[in-house]
Design a protein around this motif. Structure first.
Motif, PDB file in Angstrom:
ATOM      1  N   HIS A   1      37.503  -6.666 -11.594  1.00  0.00           N
ATOM      2  CA  HIS A   1      38.728  -7.048 -12.304  1.00  0.00           C
ATOM      3  C   HIS A   1      39.757  -7.705 -11.385  1.00  0.00           C
ATOM      4  O   HIS A   1      40.781  -8.200 -11.869  1.00  0.00           O
ATOM      5  CB  HIS A   1      39.357  -5.816 -12.953  1.00  0.00           C
ATOM      6  N   LEU A   2      39.529  -7.672 -10.088  1.00  0.00           N
ATOM      7  CA  LEU A   2      40.501  -8.173  -9.122  1.00  0.00           C
ATOM      8  C   LEU A   2      40.225  -9.631  -8.788  1.00  0.00           C
ATOM      9  O   LEU A   2      39.089 -10.002  -8.505  1.00  0.00           O
ATOM     10  CB  LEU A   2      40.465  -7.343  -7.843  1.00  0.00           C
ATOM     11  N   GLY A   3      41.263 -10.426  -8.789  1.00  0.00           N
ATOM     12  CA  GLY A   3      41.112 -11.836  -8.461  1.00  0.00           C
ATOM     13  C   GLY A   3      41.780 -12.190  -7.150  1.00  0.00           C
ATOM     14  O   GLY A   3      42.242 -11.314  -6.409  1.00  0.00           O
ATOM     15  N   GLU A   4      41.834 -13.468  -6.845  1.00  0.00           N
ATOM     16  CA  GLU A   4      42.475 -13.928  -5.608  1.00  0.00           C
ATOM     17  C   GLU A   4      43.923 -13.463  -5.561  1.00  0.00           C
ATOM     18  O   GLU A   4      44.639 -13.541  -6.555  1.00  0.00           O
ATOM     19  CB  GLU A   4      42.408 -15.448  -5.524  1.00  0.00           C
ATOM     20  N   GLY A   5      44.313 -12.964  -4.415  1.00  0.00           N
ATOM     21  CA  GLY A   5      45.666 -12.446  -4.246  1.00  0.00           C
ATOM     22  C   GLY A   5      45.799 -10.974  -4.577  1.00  0.00           C
ATOM     23  O   GLY A   5      46.885 -10.405  -4.441  1.00  0.00           O
ATOM     24  N   ALA A   6      44.712 -10.332  -4.989  1.00  0.00           N
ATOM     25  CA  ALA A   6      44.759  -8.907  -5.307  1.00  0.00           C
ATOM     26  C   ALA A   6      44.818  -8.075  -4.021  1.00  0.00           C
ATOM     27  O   ALA A   6      44.507  -8.556  -2.930  1.00  0.00           O
ATOM     28  CB  ALA A   6      43.561  -8.507  -6.149  1.00  0.00           C
ATOM     29  N   ARG A   7      45.214  -6.820  -4.200  1.00  0.00           N
ATOM     30  CA  ARG A   7      45.405  -5.921  -3.062  1.00  0.00           C
ATOM     31  C   ARG A   7      44.704  -4.588  -3.307  1.00  0.00           C
ATOM     32  O   ARG A   7      44.826  -4.010  -4.387  1.00  0.00           O
ATOM     33  CB  ARG A   7      46.893  -5.639  -2.843  1.00  0.00           C
ATOM     34  N   ILE A   8      44.007  -4.096  -2.284  1.00  0.00           N
ATOM     35  CA  ILE A   8      43.516  -2.718  -2.273  1.00  0.00           C
ATOM     36  C   ILE A   8      44.200  -2.022  -1.109  1.00  0.00           C
ATOM     37  O   ILE A   8      44.171  -2.504   0.029  1.00  0.00           O
ATOM     38  CB  ILE A   8      41.988  -2.657  -2.108  1.00  0.00           C
ATOM     39  N   ILE A   9      44.834  -0.896  -1.406  1.00  0.00           N
ATOM     40  CA  ILE A   9      45.569  -0.147  -0.388  1.00  0.00           C
ATOM     41  C   ILE A   9      45.066   1.287  -0.413  1.00  0.00           C
ATOM     42  O   ILE A   9      45.197   1.987  -1.419  1.00  0.00           O
ATOM     43  CB  ILE A   9      47.089  -0.185  -0.657  1.00  0.00           C
ATOM     44  N   ASN A  10      44.458   1.706   0.675  1.00  0.00           N
ATOM     45  CA  ASN A  10      43.942   3.064   0.793  1.00  0.00           C
ATOM     46  C   ASN A  10      44.951   3.934   1.530  1.00  0.00           C
ATOM     47  O   ASN A  10      45.583   3.480   2.488  1.00  0.00           O
ATOM     48  CB  ASN A  10      42.613   3.066   1.536  1.00  0.00           C
ATOM     49  N   ILE A  11      45.103   5.158   1.065  1.00  0.00           N
ATOM     50  CA  ILE A  11      45.986   6.099   1.756  1.00  0.00           C
ATOM     51  C   ILE A  11      45.109   7.048   2.567  1.00  0.00           C
ATOM     52  O   ILE A  11      44.435   7.923   2.021  1.00  0.00           O
ATOM     53  CB  ILE A  11      46.869   6.893   0.781  1.00  0.00           C
TER      54      ILE A  11
ATOM     55  N   GLU B   1      44.895  -0.928 -20.583  1.00  0.00           N
ATOM     56  CA  GLU B   1      46.301  -0.631 -20.892  1.00  0.00           C
ATOM     57  C   GLU B   1      47.245  -1.694 -20.316  1.00  0.00           C
ATOM     58  O   GLU B   1      48.241  -2.064 -20.951  1.00  0.00           O
ATOM     59  CB  GLU B   1      46.678   0.735 -20.330  1.00  0.00           C
ATOM     60  N   LEU B   2      46.939  -2.166 -19.119  1.00  0.00           N
ATOM     61  CA  LEU B   2      47.841  -3.097 -18.432  1.00  0.00           C
ATOM     62  C   LEU B   2      47.490  -4.560 -18.668  1.00  0.00           C
ATOM     63  O   LEU B   2      48.262  -5.452 -18.305  1.00  0.00           O
ATOM     64  CB  LEU B   2      47.839  -2.815 -16.924  1.00  0.00           C
ATOM     65  N   GLY B   3      46.312  -4.806 -19.234  1.00  0.00           N
ATOM     66  CA  GLY B   3      45.893  -6.187 -19.456  1.00  0.00           C
ATOM     67  C   GLY B   3      45.322  -6.853 -18.223  1.00  0.00           C
ATOM     68  O   GLY B   3      45.265  -8.077 -18.133  1.00  0.00           O
ATOM     69  N   GLY B   4      44.859  -6.050 -17.271  1.00  0.00           N
ATOM     70  CA  GLY B   4      44.300  -6.577 -16.027  1.00  0.00           C
ATOM     71  C   GLY B   4      44.689  -5.690 -14.870  1.00  0.00           C
ATOM     72  O   GLY B   4      45.339  -4.649 -15.052  1.00  0.00           O
ATOM     73  N   LEU B   5      44.306  -6.093 -13.667  1.00  0.00           N
ATOM     74  CA  LEU B   5      44.603  -5.294 -12.481  1.00  0.00           C
ATOM     75  C   LEU B   5      44.761  -6.206 -11.271  1.00  0.00           C
ATOM     76  O   LEU B   5      43.932  -7.085 -11.039  1.00  0.00           O
ATOM     77  CB  LEU B   5      43.481  -4.276 -12.225  1.00  0.00           C
ATOM     78  N   ASP B   6      45.833  -5.977 -10.524  1.00  0.00           N
ATOM     79  CA  ASP B   6      46.113  -6.760  -9.318  1.00  0.00           C
ATOM     80  C   ASP B   6      46.178  -5.911  -8.057  1.00  0.00           C
ATOM     81  O   ASP B   6      45.963  -6.428  -6.955  1.00  0.00           O
ATOM     82  CB  ASP B   6      47.449  -7.506  -9.472  1.00  0.00           C
ATOM     83  N   VAL B   7      46.504  -4.631  -8.221  1.00  0.00           N
ATOM     84  CA  VAL B   7      46.716  -3.749  -7.070  1.00  0.00           C
ATOM     85  C   VAL B   7      46.044  -2.410  -7.346  1.00  0.00           C
ATOM     86  O   VAL B   7      46.277  -1.791  -8.394  1.00  0.00           O
ATOM     87  CB  VAL B   7      48.223  -3.517  -6.815  1.00  0.00           C
ATOM     88  N   LEU B   8      45.219  -1.948  -6.408  1.00  0.00           N
ATOM     89  CA  LEU B   8      44.623  -0.617  -6.471  1.00  0.00           C
ATOM     90  C   LEU B   8      45.088   0.174  -5.264  1.00  0.00           C
ATOM     91  O   LEU B   8      44.875  -0.244  -4.120  1.00  0.00           O
ATOM     92  CB  LEU B   8      43.093  -0.699  -6.475  1.00  0.00           C
ATOM     93  N   VAL B   9      45.717   1.324  -5.519  1.00  0.00           N
ATOM     94  CA  VAL B   9      46.145   2.222  -4.446  1.00  0.00           C
ATOM     95  C   VAL B   9      45.310   3.499  -4.545  1.00  0.00           C
ATOM     96  O   VAL B   9      45.445   4.273  -5.499  1.00  0.00           O
ATOM     97  CB  VAL B   9      47.643   2.563  -4.550  1.00  0.00           C
TER      98      VAL B   9
ATOM     99  N   THR C   1      45.819   6.128  -7.798  1.00  0.00           N
ATOM    100  CA  THR C   1      45.086   7.360  -8.073  1.00  0.00           C
ATOM    101  C   THR C   1      45.847   8.540  -7.478  1.00  0.00           C
ATOM    102  O   THR C   1      46.476   8.426  -6.437  1.00  0.00           O
ATOM    103  CB  THR C   1      43.655   7.316  -7.510  1.00  0.00           C
ATOM    104  N   GLY C   2      45.803   9.679  -8.170  1.00  0.00           N
ATOM    105  CA  GLY C   2      46.539  10.845  -7.699  1.00  0.00           C
ATOM    106  C   GLY C   2      48.024  10.585  -7.649  1.00  0.00           C
ATOM    107  O   GLY C   2      48.673  10.866  -6.647  1.00  0.00           O
TER     108      GLY C   2
END
Length: 249
Positions: A131-141, A83-91, A14-15
């Motif tokens: 949409h996030l499964g095992e091994g996914a990452r959320i990274i907050n700034i 668009e990406l067909g899924g999601l693994d990482v949210l920043v 985001t941003g």
């Protein structure tokens, strides 16, 4: 140069059209991820970044969304997934700043800081989790101002970034059983358009209290984000990563 450690991963920043966000898009793409990113107004910069990533063999998708609007944030996450067909990482990088004494702080600025810095992150996470499964990452700034305030006028901004740190720890508990890690990157003084290294007396005063005596680069933050998005960071969660040149030592 990328390391291909994120090949096959799908990320949303985001941003992401400028500053730390754009550097993060570049780094994640260079390391092999397909990256969607949001922007609020700078369409030309967003399209330029998409083209730049493509020129280097990567894939980026620009999505217009105001981080202060829950409906737009929710729609942006869903569009990124489509668009990406899924999601693994949210920043969660989208943020705004305003500095003023507490008795002079404009009400409209207070509301916007709360809506973007806290609300935008909340709605992005809430929408992305399904949409996030095992091994996914959320990274907050976040910001080092959650821990240390260098001068007067930072109280409201620091409050929002303290909320980012607290939300990160809570989410790590909530999502740990699902195999999803959540971490908070807290930049110190970083050379950006909004906070230039050559901005006069203020940056010089900050350099005097930093162990390294200089501002950081956006690539310094992006490198940590890329590590936290990678498989190597699987046992790291609920942590605050200070990228601050020794601002807090």
């Amino acid at each position: 140069m990328g390391t291909a450690t994120l090949t096959g991963r799908r990320a949303l920043v985001t941003g992401g059209s400028r500053g730390i966000g754009a550097a993060t898009v570049r780094r994640l793409a260079a390391d092999g991820a397909a990256v969607a990113f949001t922007y609020s107004a700078s369409a030309a910069e967003a399209e330029k970044l998409v083209a730049e990533v493509a020129e280097h063999g990567g894939r980026a998708v620009a999505i217009r969304a105001d981080a202060a609007d829950p409906a737009q944030v929710t729609a942006a996450v869903e569009q990124a997934v489509a668009e990406l067909g899924g999601l693994d990482v949210l920043v969660n990088n989208a943020a705004v700043a305003h500095m003023a004494p507490i008795d002079e702080f404009p009400a409209e600025q207070f509301d916007r800081l709360m809506a973007v810095n806290i609300g935008g992150m909340y709605w992005a996470v809430r929408t992305a989790v399904k949409h996030l499964g095992e091994g996914a990452r959320i990274i907050n700034i976040g910001s080092i101002n959650a821990d240390q305030i260098p001068t007067a006028g930072f109280s409201v901004y620091g409050m929002t970034k303290g909320a980012v740190a607290s939300f990160t720890r809570g989410l790590a508990r909530d999502l740990g059983p699902l195999g999803i890690t959540v971490n908070n990157v807290q930049p110190g003084p970083i050379d950006t358009d909004a906070n230039p290294d050559n901005g006069g007396d203020f940056p010089e005063s900050l350099k005097k209290i930093m162990a390294l005596g200089r501002y950081g680069h956006v690539s310094d933050v992006a490198a940590i984000v890329s590590f936290l998005a990678s498989p190597e960071s699987g046992f790291v969660t609920g942590a605050n990563w200070n990228v601050d040149g020794g601002f807090t030592v």
